[in-house]
Design an enzyme around this catalytic site. Sequence first.
Site, mmCIF file in Angstrom:
data_model
loop_
_atom_site.group_PDB
_atom_site.id
_atom_site.type_symbol
_atom_site.label_atom_id
_atom_site.label_comp_id
_atom_site.label_asym_id
_atom_site.label_seq_id
_atom_site.Cartn_x
_atom_site.Cartn_y
_atom_site.Cartn_z
ATOM 1 N N ASP A 291 -9.629 2.429 2.354
ATOM 2 C CA ASP A 291 -8.355 2.121 1.710
ATOM 3 C C ASP A 291 -7.370 3.286 1.791
ATOM 4 O O ASP A 291 -7.754 4.451 1.921
ATOM 5 C CB ASP A 291 -8.573 1.796 0.229
ATOM 6 C CG ASP A 291 -9.164 0.413 0.010
ATOM 7 O OD1 ASP A 291 -9.593 -0.216 0.993
ATOM 8 O OD2 ASP A 291 -9.201 -0.027 -1.156
ATOM 9 N N HIS A 342 -2.920 -3.537 2.056
ATOM 10 C CA HIS A 342 -3.155 -2.893 0.759
ATOM 11 C C HIS A 342 -1.826 -2.628 0.048
ATOM 12 O O HIS A 342 -1.737 -1.708 -0.764
ATOM 13 C CB HIS A 342 -3.932 -1.594 0.970
ATOM 14 C CG HIS A 342 -4.668 -1.091 -0.235
ATOM 15 N ND1 HIS A 342 -5.366 -1.912 -1.098
ATOM 16 C CD2 HIS A 342 -4.814 0.175 -0.734
ATOM 17 C CE1 HIS A 342 -5.914 -1.185 -2.056
ATOM 18 N NE2 HIS A 342 -5.587 0.079 -1.864
ATOM 19 N N HIS A 346 1.131 0.986 -2.767
ATOM 20 C CA HIS A 346 0.010 1.078 -3.704
ATOM 21 C C HIS A 346 0.424 0.821 -5.153
ATOM 22 O O HIS A 346 -0.104 1.430 -6.081
ATOM 23 C CB HIS A 346 -0.679 2.443 -3.595
ATOM 24 C CG HIS A 346 -2.144 2.400 -3.957
ATOM 25 N ND1 HIS A 346 -2.602 2.658 -5.223
ATOM 26 C CD2 HIS A 346 -3.241 2.121 -3.216
ATOM 27 C CE1 HIS A 346 -3.925 2.552 -5.253
ATOM 28 N NE2 HIS A 346 -4.338 2.224 -4.038
ATOM 29 N N HIS A 436 -12.306 5.630 1.148
ATOM 30 C CA HIS A 436 -10.878 5.892 1.328
ATOM 31 C C HIS A 436 -10.718 6.864 2.495
ATOM 32 O O HIS A 436 -11.449 7.860 2.563
ATOM 33 C CB HIS A 436 -10.258 6.501 0.068
ATOM 34 C CG HIS A 436 -10.335 5.610 -1.135
ATOM 35 N ND1 HIS A 436 -11.485 5.492 -1.895
ATOM 36 C CD2 HIS A 436 -9.413 4.783 -1.702
ATOM 37 C CE1 HIS A 436 -11.269 4.629 -2.878
ATOM 38 N NE2 HIS A 436 -10.027 4.188 -2.789
#
Length: 474
Positions: A291, A342, A346, A436
């Site tokens: 991510d 995503h 964010h 991540h």
Amino acid sequence: MQPADGPGNPLSSGDVIIDIPPVVPGIPPPRLQKGRPPGFVLAGLLVVLWVAGWPGRGLGQALDPSSPQDIMREFSILAERLRRSPHDVGTLNSLGILYARAGRLNDAILLWNRGLAINPRYIHLYNNLGSALKAQGRLEEAIRVYQAGLSIAPSFWIHYNLGLLEKDRGRYIEAARCFQACLRQNPSFEPAAQKLQDLGYVLPSTGSDAAAYAYKPPISLEGLPLSPMDQAVGPQPSGGGATGAPGDTGRPWRSGADRDLPVTLTVEACTAYLEKVAHGAPNRMVALTFDDGPHAEYTPRLLDLLQSHGARATFFVLGSRAEVYPDLLARMAEAGHEVGNHTWNHKSLAKRGSGAALADLQRTAELIAALTNQSCRLVRPPYGHTNAEVRAMIHRQGWHHIMWDADSRDWQLSDPNAMLARVLRKTSPGAVVLFHDIHSGALRVLPVLLPALQKAGYHCVTVSQLLRDREPKS
């Protein structure tokens, strides 16, 4: 030659400059400081941003390249890269985007022109330069840049941007032709299909032939001699909207072996543990996911590591970061990895209105499609913040709402053994594992985890492959 006066000029009156030949006819040549690679011209600006202050953020929050702190982080990495390789066109492109976000559009234009002088076949530069000129109201120059890009490569994204410009100018016939050209190259690019509908085209349903196209001019376009599209473009079939979620209840062969987790997490010990929890599983597949990237330093190293083990993965990228590093998204797609959505910056989908949340996701999906030439159908909500409304919004678009089973907590933990232990406790066939690629933790865990998975008979696949494997067999 002295630099021209005016706001936004990166050169002071005492600078020694060199001229770069113009790349696109009609565009004035950029002028760069001699002896210093472009990208350092405005280092002082970013130092100002650095000391100006910004709100504090908790551990694990994604980088936001629009914030002063993260502009400086990205700038430091890219500036060092450019120092080592002054003719790195990808770095020039990325730096130009950072300057544009810092409000220095003239300097971004200078960098992109410099990149084109080095490599006129780097297609992303034409998109960025044309869009910047459009933003400055230099429409004729923007058109020439877009057209120059199309003479280099038939980019559906440039056709789309040129269509938007022509539509804004009221040149609807030219705009329609651009959107048609875009869809001929990428029939699944929904924004172009929507723009054609806005111009009065009635698109056929899936399976109809080209003769089914009908044109019904909207009131504002009555009498314009627009021609219907000459290639059928139908909407994509809706996906099933399968949802992964924290927890492993969907994997009945998961054993209660947590108490047997080895203390020393070597490849051999991890292999033995993974074999034990996989007992009885018909197919041993896991989906590794990353991510918040891409990241200039960590993502390329992860791609190298995955390639060395023949592993496939899914990268849930932020649009704001993907825009800065288009080559990394292209590399992901070329290597057989999957790119998921995503959001752009964010921000929690659950805390936003449905209209703003959907616009954010659509913007990111469009960029991913443009950079990978693949439709993006996977969405992972930032922070895992989700609810029934978020899931319904995602499913209405035909997208999949994806969470995870095993969380490495690599944004929080510094001990690779602790990260690996967290992953192993929740990993069995069918698991989705969360890492991540804006943190270094995965690079310390995967050299043990990847060979252990291989030796235990697991295959690292994309999320979409895993979803297909979970579907009931007819």
